[in-house]
Each structure stands twice: as C-alpha cells, then as structure tokens.
Design a protein around this motif. Structure first.
Motif, PDB file in Angstrom:
ATOM      1  N   THR A   4      42.285-119.810  33.325  1.00 50.02           N
ATOM      2  CA  THR A   4      43.936-119.909  33.944  1.00 50.02           C
ATOM      3  C   THR A   4      43.567-118.793  35.516  1.00 50.02           C
ATOM      4  O   THR A   4      42.725-117.194  34.924  1.00 50.02           O
ATOM      5  CB  THR A   4      44.722-119.299  33.409  1.00 50.02           C
ATOM      6  N   GLU A   5      44.167-118.800  36.432  1.00 46.05           N
ATOM      7  CA  GLU A   5      43.860-118.267  37.443  1.00 46.05           C
ATOM      8  C   GLU A   5      44.796-117.432  37.662  1.00 46.05           C
ATOM      9  O   GLU A   5      46.003-117.614  37.163  1.00 46.05           O
ATOM     10  CB  GLU A   5      43.749-119.389  38.591  1.00 46.05           C
ATOM     11  N   ASN A   8      44.313-113.881  42.694  1.00 44.87           N
ATOM     12  CA  ASN A   8      44.128-115.309  44.198  1.00 44.87           C
ATOM     13  C   ASN A   8      44.855-114.648  45.680  1.00 44.87           C
ATOM     14  O   ASN A   8      45.951-114.409  45.297  1.00 44.87           O
ATOM     15  CB  ASN A   8      44.329-116.304  44.139  1.00 44.87           C
ATOM     16  N   VAL A  13      39.162-114.225  43.621  1.00 47.00           N
ATOM     17  CA  VAL A  13      39.680-115.364  42.574  1.00 47.00           C
ATOM     18  C   VAL A  13      39.525-115.189  41.135  1.00 47.00           C
ATOM     19  O   VAL A  13      38.174-114.397  40.987  1.00 47.00           O
ATOM     20  CB  VAL A  13      39.929-116.454  42.727  1.00 47.00           C
ATOM     21  N   GLU A  14      39.929-115.177  40.637  1.00 43.56           N
ATOM     22  CA  GLU A  14      39.874-113.961  39.217  1.00 43.56           C
ATOM     23  C   GLU A  14      40.417-115.308  38.491  1.00 43.56           C
ATOM     24  O   GLU A  14      41.275-115.837  38.435  1.00 43.56           O
ATOM     25  CB  GLU A  14      40.225-112.848  38.675  1.00 43.56           C
ATOM     26  N   TRP A  15      40.215-115.796  37.206  1.00 44.54           N
ATOM     27  CA  TRP A  15      39.981-116.947  36.135  1.00 44.54           C
ATOM     28  C   TRP A  15      39.833-116.168  34.902  1.00 44.54           C
ATOM     29  O   TRP A  15      38.819-115.295  34.655  1.00 44.54           O
ATOM     30  CB  TRP A  15      39.339-118.042  36.198  1.00 44.54           C
ATOM     31  N   ARG A  25      35.005-114.421  38.300  1.00 44.08           N
ATOM     32  CA  ARG A  25      35.257-113.767  39.583  1.00 44.08           C
ATOM     33  C   ARG A  25      34.386-114.768  40.895  1.00 44.08           C
ATOM     34  O   ARG A  25      33.308-115.105  40.415  1.00 44.08           O
ATOM     35  CB  ARG A  25      36.017-112.270  39.529  1.00 44.08           C
TER      36      ARG A  25
END
Length: 76
Positions: A4-5, A8, A13-15, A25
């Motif tokens: 899941t993001e 942002n 942008v990291e999940w 990332r």
C-alpha cells in the motif's frame, strides 16, 4: 500480501507491506534515483535491507516492481 502506498511527495514514494513489517521506497535525489527495501527485525523473516541507485527512472521503477514480487510473503 499486498503493498500500500503510504507516502507520495515530490521526492519520495513509499509502500508498506500489508503485514507492516517491510517498506519499499523510491526516492529522487540530486544524483539520480534510489530504491530501497527495508524489513524490520520483528518480521518473522528477520531483518532485511537492500538498496540500489539508478541514473534512469524507468530502471528504478522496474527494480521496485521486481522487489514487490520478490519480497511479498503469503498471508498467514
């Protein structure tokens, strides 16, 4: 499991993996792109970390997609 993001913005942008034990990332920096995988010590798999730098955004995103598959784990 799924990713899941969770962040942002203009640089990062990291999940987060659905078990909460790992993150991926993608970061844009002054010298190109950086992709990193970080897994917590508390993870049933144990601690894990990997990172790579790229000059090309497409190559960085391709690695990120590969790692999403590689570092996914089955739901308990």
């Amino acid at each position: 499991m799924s990713w899941t993001e969770v962040r942002n913005d203009e640089r990062i942008v990291e999940w987060e993996r659905s078990d909460g034990h790992a993150t991926l990332r993608l970061r844009r920096g002054p010298n190109g792109w950086h992709v990193r995988y970080d897994r917590l010590h508390q993870s049933p798999e144990g601690r894990g970390y990997e990172s790579r730098r790229f000059d090309d955004e497409d190559a960085a995103r391709a690695t990120l997609d590969e790692w999403k598959d590689e570092y996914d784990v089955d739901e308990p």
